[in-house]
Design a protein around this motif. Sequence first.
Motif, short mmCIF file in Angstrom:
data_model
loop_
_atom_site.label_atom_id
_atom_site.label_comp_id
_atom_site.label_asym_id
_atom_site.label_seq_id
_atom_site.Cartn_x
_atom_site.Cartn_y
_atom_site.Cartn_z
N ILE A 70 0.83 -1.21 0.00
CA ILE A 70 0.00 0.00 0.00
C ILE A 70 0.87 1.26 0.00
N GLY A 71 1.93 1.24 0.79
CA GLY A 71 2.85 2.39 0.80
C GLY A 71 3.48 2.63 -0.56
N CYS A 72 3.87 1.55 -1.23
CA CYS A 72 4.46 1.67 -2.56
C CYS A 72 3.43 2.22 -3.55
N GLY A 73 2.20 1.76 -3.44
CA GLY A 73 1.13 2.27 -4.30
C GLY A 73 0.89 3.75 -4.07
N ALA A 74 0.91 4.17 -2.82
CA ALA A 74 0.71 5.58 -2.49
C ALA A 74 1.82 6.44 -3.09
N ALA A 132 10.55 2.96 -10.71
CA ALA A 132 10.69 1.57 -11.15
C ALA A 132 10.98 0.65 -9.96
N VAL A 133 11.86 1.07 -9.06
CA VAL A 133 12.16 0.26 -7.87
C VAL A 133 10.92 0.17 -6.98
N ASP A 134 10.19 1.28 -6.86
CA ASP A 134 8.97 1.29 -6.06
C ASP A 134 7.94 0.31 -6.62
N ILE A 135 7.78 0.30 -7.92
CA ILE A 135 6.83 -0.62 -8.55
C ILE A 135 7.30 -2.07 -8.38
N LEU A 136 8.60 -2.31 -8.47
CA LEU A 136 9.13 -3.65 -8.22
C LEU A 136 8.81 -4.10 -6.80
N LYS A 137 9.01 -3.23 -5.81
CA LYS A 137 8.68 -3.57 -4.42
C LYS A 137 7.19 -3.84 -4.29
N LEU A 138 6.37 -3.05 -4.95
CA LEU A 138 4.92 -3.24 -4.92
C LEU A 138 4.55 -4.61 -5.47
N LEU A 139 5.12 -4.97 -6.60
CA LEU A 139 4.81 -6.26 -7.23
C LEU A 139 5.28 -7.43 -6.37
#
Length: 124
Positions: A79-83, A104-111
């Motif tokens: 959720i934090g990464c999505g925010a 890109a790193v944030d989206i990787l962590k989200l996935l």
Amino acid sequence: MGLGSPGGLELCASIISAGEAGALLVGMRDGAGPSSWMTASNVAYSATDIAFGLGVGALELGKKGDTWYAQLALGAMAIGCGARAIEYAAGGKHPFCANSGLLAVDILKLLLAAGAVAAALLGK
């Protein structure tokens, strides 16, 4: 435990989360002092990423990665990464994802975090 297993996804998410956030937290200051990117929300994002990353990693290594509280921490991480991705897309003044590389790193962590939760829920 392979990368495709919930435990592998959890460990990857936790290592990337804690490592990246730690590096960013250190980099918020340079020789001249705090950068303009060092806002209260960005420090809080970094601190929670470090805490969730270390917590999830410790739970997984302690064979407790399948517990509800480990899954809750992974969900909070996602959720934090999505925010942060939304903050970047909305063009915030000093978003945590200050550039496309950080996004890109944030989206990787989200996935990874969301994938670990989904795999655990599906019993894979």
